[in-house]
Motif scaffolding. Structure first.
Motif, PDB file in Angstrom:
ATOM      1  N   ALA A   1      19.143  93.241 172.989  1.00 31.98           N
ATOM      2  CA  ALA A   1      19.099  94.686 172.763  1.00 31.98           C
ATOM      3  C   ALA A   1      17.917  95.054 171.878  1.00 31.98           C
ATOM      4  O   ALA A   1      17.458  94.261 171.055  1.00 31.98           O
ATOM      5  N   LYS A   2      17.460  96.271 172.044  1.00 27.75           N
ATOM      6  CA  LYS A   2      16.273  96.729 171.305  1.00 27.75           C
ATOM      7  C   LYS A   2      16.663  97.276 169.929  1.00 27.75           C
ATOM      8  O   LYS A   2      16.232  98.352 169.529  1.00 27.75           O
ATOM      9  N   ASP A   3      17.492  96.513 169.216  1.00 27.46           N
ATOM     10  CA  ASP A   3      17.939  96.975 167.900  1.00 27.46           C
ATOM     11  C   ASP A   3      17.762  95.903 166.831  1.00 27.46           C
ATOM     12  O   ASP A   3      18.414  95.954 165.782  1.00 27.46           O
ATOM     13  N   GLY A   4      16.926  94.919 167.145  1.00 31.93           N
ATOM     14  CA  GLY A   4      16.682  93.865 166.174  1.00 31.93           C
ATOM     15  C   GLY A   4      17.850  92.931 165.963  1.00 31.93           C
ATOM     16  O   GLY A   4      17.938  92.271 164.932  1.00 31.93           O
ATOM     17  N   GLY A   5      18.764  92.876 166.920  1.00 30.42           N
ATOM     18  CA  GLY A   5      19.916  91.986 166.805  1.00 30.42           C
ATOM     19  C   GLY A   5      21.101  92.602 166.096  1.00 30.42           C
ATOM     20  O   GLY A   5      22.094  91.910 165.841  1.00 30.42           O
ATOM     21  N   GLY A   6      21.042  93.895 165.804  1.00 34.42           N
ATOM     22  CA  GLY A   6      22.131  94.550 165.082  1.00 34.42           C
ATOM     23  C   GLY A   6      23.446  94.506 165.833  1.00 34.42           C
ATOM     24  O   GLY A   6      24.502  94.218 165.248  1.00 34.42           O
ATOM     25  N   ALA A   7      23.426  94.778 167.146  1.00 33.20           N
ATOM     26  CA  ALA A   7      24.655  94.764 167.936  1.00 33.20           C
ATOM     27  C   ALA A   7      25.256  93.363 167.978  1.00 33.20           C
ATOM     28  O   ALA A   7      26.477  93.197 167.889  1.00 33.20           O
ATOM     29  N   ALA A   8      24.416  92.361 168.118  1.00 30.26           N
ATOM     30  CA  ALA A   8      24.908  90.979 168.148  1.00 30.26           C
ATOM     31  C   ALA A   8      25.558  90.596 166.824  1.00 30.26           C
ATOM     32  O   ALA A   8      26.608  89.948 166.806  1.00 30.26           O
ATOM     33  N   ARG A   9      24.956  91.009 165.719  1.00 31.28           N
ATOM     34  CA  ARG A   9      25.540  90.697 164.403  1.00 31.28           C
ATOM     35  C   ARG A   9      26.878  91.396 164.220  1.00 31.28           C
ATOM     36  O   ARG A   9      27.826  90.810 163.672  1.00 31.28           O
ATOM     37  N   ARG A  10      26.971  92.652 164.671  1.00 31.81           N
ATOM     38  CA  ARG A  10      28.239  93.381 164.543  1.00 31.81           C
ATOM     39  C   ARG A  10      29.327  92.728 165.384  1.00 31.81           C
ATOM     40  O   ARG A  10      30.480  92.595 164.944  1.00 31.81           O
ATOM     41  N   ALA A  11      28.974  92.327 166.604  1.00 29.17           N
ATOM     42  CA  ALA A  11      29.962  91.687 167.474  1.00 29.17           C
ATOM     43  C   ALA A  11      30.436  90.366 166.877  1.00 29.17           C
ATOM     44  O   ALA A  11      31.637  90.070 166.881  1.00 29.17           O
ATOM     45  N   LEU A  12      29.517  89.584 166.348  1.00 29.91           N
ATOM     46  CA  LEU A  12      29.898  88.307 165.762  1.00 29.91           C
ATOM     47  C   LEU A  12      30.770  88.512 164.530  1.00 29.91           C
ATOM     48  O   LEU A  12      31.767  87.807 164.327  1.00 29.91           O
ATOM     49  N   ALA A  13      30.421  89.508 163.716  1.00 32.21           N
ATOM     50  CA  ALA A  13      31.234  89.804 162.529  1.00 32.21           C
ATOM     51  C   ALA A  13      32.642  90.228 162.922  1.00 32.21           C
ATOM     52  O   ALA A  13      33.629  89.842 162.283  1.00 32.21           O
ATOM     53  N   GLU A  14      32.766  91.016 163.990  1.00 32.75           N
ATOM     54  CA  GLU A  14      34.079  91.438 164.463  1.00 32.75           C
ATOM     55  C   GLU A  14      34.886  90.251 164.988  1.00 32.75           C
ATOM     56  O   GLU A  14      36.092  90.148 164.758  1.00 32.75           O
ATOM     57  N   CYS A  15      34.218  89.343 165.701  1.00 31.79           N
ATOM     58  CA  CYS A  15      34.907  88.154 166.199  1.00 31.79           C
ATOM     59  C   CYS A  15      35.449  87.317 165.050  1.00 31.79           C
ATOM     60  O   CYS A  15      36.590  86.833 165.102  1.00 31.79           O
ATOM     61  N   LEU A  16      34.650  87.153 164.011  1.00 29.79           N
ATOM     62  CA  LEU A  16      35.102  86.375 162.860  1.00 29.79           C
ATOM     63  C   LEU A  16      36.213  87.092 162.106  1.00 29.79           C
ATOM     64  O   LEU A  16      37.115  86.451 161.562  1.00 29.79           O
ATOM     65  N   ARG A  17      36.192  88.419 162.106  1.00 30.09           N
ATOM     66  CA  ARG A  17      37.234  89.183 161.415  1.00 30.09           C
ATOM     67  C   ARG A  17      38.581  89.029 162.108  1.00 30.09           C
ATOM     68  O   ARG A  17      39.616  88.895 161.445  1.00 30.09           O
ATOM     69  N   VAL A  18      38.577  89.067 163.453  1.00 35.23           N
ATOM     70  CA  VAL A  18      39.850  88.994 164.173  1.00 35.23           C
ATOM     71  C   VAL A  18      40.304  87.554 164.419  1.00 35.23           C
ATOM     72  O   VAL A  18      41.377  87.327 164.963  1.00 35.23           O
ATOM     73  N   MET A  19      39.500  86.591 164.005  1.00 37.42           N
ATOM     74  CA  MET A  19      39.840  85.174 164.163  1.00 37.42           C
ATOM     75  C   MET A  19      40.636  84.695 162.960  1.00 37.42           C
ATOM     76  O   MET A  19      40.288  84.990 161.815  1.00 37.42           O
ATOM     77  N   ARG A  20      41.713  83.984 163.205  1.00 38.46           N
ATOM     78  CA  ARG A  20      42.536  83.479 162.122  1.00 38.46           C
ATOM     79  C   ARG A  20      41.772  82.454 161.281  1.00 38.46           C
ATOM     80  O   ARG A  20      40.811  81.838 161.748  1.00 38.46           O
ATOM     81  N   ALA A  21      42.239  82.264 160.055  1.00 40.85           N
ATOM     82  CA  ALA A  21      41.556  81.349 159.135  1.00 40.85           C
ATOM     83  C   ALA A  21      41.476  79.940 159.695  1.00 40.85           C
ATOM     84  O   ALA A  21      40.506  79.217 159.455  1.00 40.85           O
ATOM     85  N   SER A  22      42.478  79.548 160.454  1.00 36.13           N
ATOM     86  CA  SER A  22      42.504  78.205 161.040  1.00 36.13           C
ATOM     87  C   SER A  22      41.938  78.175 162.456  1.00 36.13           C
ATOM     88  O   SER A  22      41.974  77.134 163.126  1.00 36.13           O
ATOM     89  N   GLY A  23      41.421  79.304 162.916  1.00 36.63           N
ATOM     90  CA  GLY A  23      40.964  79.416 164.294  1.00 36.63           C
ATOM     91  C   GLY A  23      39.533  78.957 164.511  1.00 36.63           C
ATOM     92  O   GLY A  23      38.892  78.403 163.615  1.00 36.63           O
ATOM     93  N   ALA A  24      39.043  79.197 165.718  1.00 39.81           N
ATOM     94  CA  ALA A  24      37.687  78.791 166.084  1.00 39.81           C
ATOM     95  C   ALA A  24      37.113  79.791 167.079  1.00 39.81           C
ATOM     96  O   ALA A  24      37.850  80.483 167.792  1.00 39.81           O
ATOM     97  N   MET A  25      35.790  79.854 167.124  1.00 43.60           N
ATOM     98  CA  MET A  25      35.083  80.647 168.121  1.00 43.60           C
ATOM     99  C   MET A  25      34.214  79.709 168.933  1.00 43.60           C
ATOM    100  O   MET A  25      33.481  78.888 168.374  1.00 43.60           O
TER     101      MET A  25
END
Length: 254
Positions: A185-209
């Protein structure tokens, strides 16, 4: 970023006929979902990978019948053992929850749901209403899951904004090419960082991506490790159509 290789592979896939459907994901013929107004424009998908309208157009232009799951690369069979190992590692008590972001019309989520011997709650998420409508319509005819307690759901949502999903909900989060698209995306990776942060937020402490990409570890690991507070393991998955793919397994650090 390894975009020349990804673009070359994508163009070959777009030009090639769809592969036959997998046995576990075969669906009967059914009515084609009606796309939203304006969904079938002439946008170039490869130049607008971060835009929902480009994906709507792509999915509504694919032949409605016979239905074929579409995977850009590495279908379920290539990832079966890796998925089984990860599910064993994150297994707790009760139903395990799996989130597949940017599912499109991939076979990954449906086949995992059908073939898992342990009970799974599989949520396949995409921001394209066309893709989700297609999957809902076609996957009602899936065979019964191997484990009768398993569940399969299709959700329309943007992976960069999962505000309706509670923190620490999923044991395993799957990303097969979605963040690759967002990184373009033409946003310097901002959308990718937000998506990854959201994935880590909804992932349990013992989980994996599990992140699957054609990007070399020398480049991808630098980006992932910049997040801090995560541990990343890399696996080489082999080649598909002459392109080498890697698995990045991301876990919360202690």
């Amino acid at each position: 970023m390894a975009w020349p290789r990804l673009l070359a592979a994508s163009r070959r896939l777009l030009a090639a006929p769809s592969p036959p459907p997998p046995a576990a994901g075969k669906a009967k013929e059914g009515p084609r979902p009606r796309p939203p107004v304006g969904a079938c424009g002439r946008e170039s998908l490869m130049e607008n990978l971060e835009k929902r309208t480009a994906w709507d157009s792509f999915y509504c232009q694919r032949p409605a019948q016979p239905f074929r799951h579409f995977d850009w690369f590495l279908g379920y069979a290539a990832l079966r053992e890796t998925l089984a190992q990860l599910l064993r590692e994150v297994r707790g008590e009760g139903l395990q929850r799996v989130l597949d972001i940017g599912c499109g019309t991939s076979e990954l989520g449906p086949r995992l749901y059908c073939e898992s011997s342990v009970p799974l709650h599989v949520s396949c998420l995409d921001f394209s209403p066309v893709a989700i409508a297609v999957m809902r319509a076609q996957c009602v005819t899936l065979p019964p899951p191997r484990n009768p307690a398993s569940q399969l759901h299709f959700l329309q949502a943007d992976a960069t904004e999962l505000s309706t999903v509670e923190r620490a909900t999923f044991d395993l989060v799957l990303d097969k090419g979605t963040l690759d698209a967002l990184l373009r995306a033409k946003d310097g990776g901002g959308a990718a960082r937000r998506a990854l942060a959201e994935c880590l937020r909804v992932m349990r402490a013992s989980g994996a991506m599990l992140q699957v990409s054609d990007e070399d570890p020398d480049a991808r690991m630098l980006w992932l490790e910049s997040l801090r507070r995560v541990n990343v393991t890399t696996l080489e998955l082999g080649a598909d159509r002459g392109i080498k793919y890697f698995a990045y397994i991301i876990k919360h650090s202690d």
